[in-house]
Design an enzyme around this catalytic site. Sequence first.
Site, PDB file in Angstrom:
ATOM      1  N   ARG A 111       0.818  -1.238   0.000  1.00  0.00           N
ATOM      2  CA  ARG A 111       0.000   0.000   0.000  1.00  0.00           C
ATOM      3  C   ARG A 111       0.845   1.279   0.000  1.00  0.00           C
ATOM      4  NH1 ARG A 111      -3.411  -2.907   3.673  1.00  0.00           N
ATOM      5  NH2 ARG A 111      -5.042  -3.884   2.446  1.00  0.00           N
ATOM      6  N   LYS A 133       3.175  11.392 -11.394  1.00  0.00           N
ATOM      7  CA  LYS A 133       2.292  10.516 -12.182  1.00  0.00           C
ATOM      8  C   LYS A 133       2.992   9.186 -12.379  1.00  0.00           C
ATOM      9  CE  LYS A 133      -0.749  13.426 -14.910  1.00  0.00           C
ATOM     10  NZ  LYS A 133      -1.110  13.885 -16.261  1.00  0.00           N
ATOM     11  N   GLU A 175       8.584  17.140 -25.838  1.00  0.00           N
ATOM     12  CA  GLU A 175       8.057  17.716 -24.599  1.00  0.00           C
ATOM     13  C   GLU A 175       8.607  19.138 -24.402  1.00  0.00           C
ATOM     14  OE1 GLU A 175       5.698  16.736 -22.642  1.00  0.00           O
ATOM     15  OE2 GLU A 175       5.435  14.628 -23.145  1.00  0.00           O
ATOM     16  N   LYS A 203       7.241  22.826 -14.895  1.00  0.00           N
ATOM     17  CA  LYS A 203       6.377  21.720 -14.459  1.00  0.00           C
ATOM     18  C   LYS A 203       6.101  21.821 -12.964  1.00  0.00           C
ATOM     19  CE  LYS A 203       5.074  17.045 -14.810  1.00  0.00           C
ATOM     20  NZ  LYS A 203       5.146  15.774 -15.440  1.00  0.00           N
ATOM     21  N   GLU A 213      -4.383  16.985 -11.087  1.00  0.00           N
ATOM     22  CA  GLU A 213      -4.980  17.299 -12.385  1.00  0.00           C
ATOM     23  C   GLU A 213      -6.481  17.568 -12.297  1.00  0.00           C
ATOM     24  OE1 GLU A 213      -3.030  15.347 -15.734  1.00  0.00           O
ATOM     25  OE2 GLU A 213      -4.937  15.399 -16.789  1.00  0.00           O
ATOM     26  N   ARG A 217      -3.132  21.475 -14.306  1.00  0.00           N
ATOM     27  CA  ARG A 217      -2.173  20.436 -14.717  1.00  0.00           C
ATOM     28  C   ARG A 217      -2.547  19.797 -16.050  1.00  0.00           C
ATOM     29  NH1 ARG A 217       0.976  15.906 -11.084  1.00  0.00           N
ATOM     30  NH2 ARG A 217       2.136  15.017 -12.830  1.00  0.00           N
ATOM     31  N   ASN A 221      -0.924  18.319 -20.785  1.00  0.00           N
ATOM     32  CA  ASN A 221      -1.277  17.308 -21.792  1.00  0.00           C
ATOM     33  C   ASN A 221      -1.425  17.921 -23.183  1.00  0.00           C
ATOM     34  OD1 ASN A 221      -1.414  15.271 -19.838  1.00  0.00           O
ATOM     35  ND2 ASN A 221      -3.494  15.896 -19.275  1.00  0.00           N
ATOM     36  N   HIS A 224      -1.161  15.843 -26.350  1.00  0.00           N
ATOM     37  CA  HIS A 224      -1.147  14.443 -25.938  1.00  0.00           C
ATOM     38  C   HIS A 224      -2.366  13.638 -26.391  1.00  0.00           C
ATOM     39  CE1 HIS A 224       2.315  15.667 -23.693  1.00  0.00           C
ATOM     40  NE2 HIS A 224       2.429  14.527 -23.061  1.00  0.00           N
ATOM     41  N   HIS A 228      -1.005  10.356 -27.740  1.00  0.00           N
ATOM     42  CA  HIS A 228      -1.196   9.021 -27.155  1.00  0.00           C
ATOM     43  C   HIS A 228      -1.851   8.073 -28.162  1.00  0.00           C
ATOM     44  CE1 HIS A 228      -0.981  10.224 -22.614  1.00  0.00           C
ATOM     45  NE2 HIS A 228       0.201  10.161 -23.187  1.00  0.00           N
ATOM     46  N   HIS A 240       7.306   8.710 -27.644  1.00  0.00           N
ATOM     47  CA  HIS A 240       6.305   9.598 -27.051  1.00  0.00           C
ATOM     48  C   HIS A 240       6.446  11.050 -27.546  1.00  0.00           C
ATOM     49  CE1 HIS A 240       3.592  11.278 -24.094  1.00  0.00           C
ATOM     50  NE2 HIS A 240       4.545  12.056 -23.638  1.00  0.00           N
TER      51      HIS A 240
HETATM   52  N1  GLY Z   1       3.019  14.516 -18.202  1.00  0.00           N
HETATM   53  C1  GLY Z   1       1.963  15.320 -17.767  1.00  0.00           C
HETATM   54  C2  GLY Z   1       1.860  15.450 -16.292  1.00  0.00           C
HETATM   55  O1  GLY Z   1       2.739  15.021 -15.564  1.00  0.00           O
HETATM   56  O2  GLY Z   1       0.899  15.993 -15.819  1.00  0.00           O
END
Ligand code: GLY
Length: 334
Positions: A111, A133, A175, A203, A213, A217, A221, A224, A228, A240
């Site tokens: 956990r 993430k 990126e 970031k 998010e 945040r 994306n 993306h 994706h 990517h």
């Molecule tokens: N890669 C996008 C984020 O970390 O929110």
Amino acid sequence: MNEVKLELPSGISYPVIIDNGALNRLPTLIPSGARRAAIVTQSKIGITVEPGIEHKVFEIEDGEKAKTLTTIGELCSAFASWGLTRSDVIVGVGGGVVTDVAGFAAATYHRGVSVIHVATTLLAQIDAAIGGKTGVNLPEGKNLIGSFWQPKGVICDLDALDTLPESELRSGMGELAKYHFLTGDLLIQMELKDRVSRAVEIKAEIVAQDEKEQGKRALLNYGHTLGHAIENIGNYEIKHGEAVAIGLIYAAELAHTLERIGHERVLEHRQVVESYGLSSSLPSSMSNEDLLFAMTRDKKAVEGFTFVLDGPKGLEVVKGIEEILIKETLEKVR
Ligand code: GLY
């Protein structure tokens, strides 16, 4: 040395250390109660780390195809066989695949155990390893299972970039191009250390305002949604950042279709992406139908097709865009 402190409203804070030789700082990040460190990496990474406590290396396969629940299950079994406890630590050493997998294993094993990321690719240093993430892919799409699990610290050793394959560097550039549109910063003109540090700062500022998010945040994306889908349809053979680069151009074209931005701004997107040495065209083998279907399974697609789009007020999340417009606009990136 550059050090960026990521400070979250929850009270969690941790350093991101950016330097040549920053790897030497790993022992300073090991939590005081940890007796053992499980080092998660890939054979191709070839970087040896010395955490300063008993440690064992656990290798995972290369590429996005290793980002599965099977990998997580195998890793956690191996941790349990070794006797890793919840007061120990996991250290992910590698690019985004490793930090996503090591982070998700850390979030779920017993956990939740501490994790430290040693990011060895440009993409991991400026994005994947920062902000907590973690996750794995499903056959249906990228990063569809995951968790937010903040690391105790992140090391970005710039020496690791010296031997990075060209395709990995290009992937990171995608990126970086995204950060250009988030802030207008001319990252391409900066020295490497400053470029990585500035991207981490951008970031960190966004994640500090919106860890999970719920709002801002999501702007990270940008590019993306299509990115994706391209990765998924292309069986993860397209990197990517390269997929995100095409996604950025597409997002600009879609914003233009929706009369949110003018032609000049679309051209600026094309120029920036090209200046980072990236292609702005879809692989011809990918059909509109497959791309549309993959985009419906995107995590952002809660109320129909959802994209981060540029506009008069800058980047915004735009929901419920008509399928016909999305389809027609794909022709503009062919
Ligand atoms: N890669 C996008 C984020 O970390 O929110």
